[in-house]
Design an enzyme around this catalytic site. Sequence first.
Site, PDB file in Angstrom:
ATOM      1  CG  ASP A 226      45.733  11.026  67.694  1.00  0.00           C
ATOM      2  OD1 ASP A 226      45.405  10.201  66.822  1.00  0.00           O
ATOM      3  OD2 ASP A 226      46.427  12.030  67.423  1.00  0.00           O
ATOM      4  CB  SER A 227      49.593   8.760  66.808  1.00  0.00           C
ATOM      5  OG  SER A 227      49.055   9.772  65.985  1.00  0.00           O
TER       6      SER A 227
ATOM      7  CE1 TYR B 217      51.923   5.855  67.751  1.00  0.00           C
ATOM      8  CE2 TYR B 217      49.862   4.634  67.759  1.00  0.00           C
ATOM      9  CZ  TYR B 217      50.952   5.141  68.428  1.00  0.00           C
ATOM     10  OH  TYR B 217      51.069   4.933  69.779  1.00  0.00           O
ATOM     11  N   GLY B 218      51.061   6.741  61.135  1.00  0.00           N
ATOM     12  CA  GLY B 218      50.592   6.470  59.760  1.00  0.00           C
ATOM     13  C   GLY B 218      51.467   5.542  58.933  1.00  0.00           C
TER      14      GLY B 218
ATOM     15  CB  CYS C  71      44.276   7.509  66.355  1.00  0.00           C
ATOM     16  SG  CYS C  71      45.626   7.164  65.212  1.00  0.00           S
ATOM     17  CG  ASN C  72      40.554   7.853  61.083  1.00  0.00           C
ATOM     18  OD1 ASN C  72      39.469   7.406  60.754  1.00  0.00           O
ATOM     19  ND2 ASN C  72      40.693   9.099  61.511  1.00  0.00           N
TER      20      ASN C  72
ATOM     21  CD  GLU D 172      52.097  15.506  64.632  1.00  0.00           C
ATOM     22  OE1 GLU D 172      53.075  15.478  65.365  1.00  0.00           O
ATOM     23  OE2 GLU D 172      50.953  15.163  64.999  1.00  0.00           O
TER      24      GLU D 172
ATOM     25  CB  CYS E  15      43.774  11.386  58.982  1.00  0.00           C
ATOM     26  SG  CYS E  15      45.160  11.886  60.039  1.00  0.00           S
TER      27      CYS E  15
ATOM     28  CG  HIS F 203      46.969  14.888  62.473  1.00  0.00           C
ATOM     29  ND1 HIS F 203      46.859  13.744  63.203  1.00  0.00           N
ATOM     30  CD2 HIS F 203      48.087  15.528  62.930  1.00  0.00           C
ATOM     31  CE1 HIS F 203      47.868  13.676  64.059  1.00  0.00           C
ATOM     32  NE2 HIS F 203      48.618  14.743  63.916  1.00  0.00           N
TER      33      HIS F 203
END
Length: 273
Positions: free
Chosen positions: A9-10, A41-42, A72-73, A157, A191, A193
């Site tokens: 994942d990012s 990354y989004g 990670c989408n 985050e 996502c 997250h």
Amino acid sequence: MPGPIGVFDSGYGGLTVFREIEARLPQYDYIYFGDNARAPYGPRSFDTIYKYTLECVRHLFDMGCRLVILACNTASAKALRTIQQHDLPGYGPGYRVLGVIRPTTEMIGRITRSRQVGVLATVGTVQSESYVLEIHKFFPEVQVFQQACPMWVPLIENNEHSGPGADYFVEKYICELLEQSERIDTIILGCTHYPLLLEKIRRYVPQPIRLLAQGEVVAERLADYLERHPEMEILCRKEAQRTFFTTETPEVFDANARLFYGKDIRSRHFELK
Ligand code: DGL
């Protein structure tokens, strides 16, 4: 030679998927790799996400992984197909990379009754139209409404997702999604997250609408994949070991990871060249 299953994942989000994978398939070895130094990354471009994701996948292959899950989408939406078509053939048949969008879209037609589905995701995932394209492959009659939520990953985050400040942006994006159609009966949290915002999201989504997080779905589909592909299954080592790498500071990663993973972990630093 068998190796661990790589989970990429990012940053932290993939841990919400990894914890379900691990619960469903505890016997395997896993390496979790979070590219925290370059997250999120989004908002990044296609080229950048592809370049970063491929680099991390290569590192996981170098560490002995034969099967890598992009948990990670954004990476699944923007990098997976190119990696599968362009880069994997150079590695030979015993290397695979799988994403999280396909497993989610495969089952959506069995859940929605109104045939109207909402997707909440990062800007990158929404712009890629991956959810729309994938859902239409399996269920052409399902209408897909997307809403980008650019503030959600930064709130999470920065550990602000439980505070009152988060409510404004949770309500805003959900209203913007639901304004697109009154008949949406299922919303995909697109996502990895977003499960951390679940409680707040539930507050603003009317009760009959179903919220679909990806962890369990991806874990179930991975179990099914390994059953259907014994040639890959034998390449996955079964010593129940877990290793965590972050491209940022391990102490910071460990302190935040608990929120996503539900358990304490001890990560190691991975130096990007
Ligand atoms: N967790 C990632 C996803 O599922 C996004 C986080 C990011 O923007 O880096 O899309």
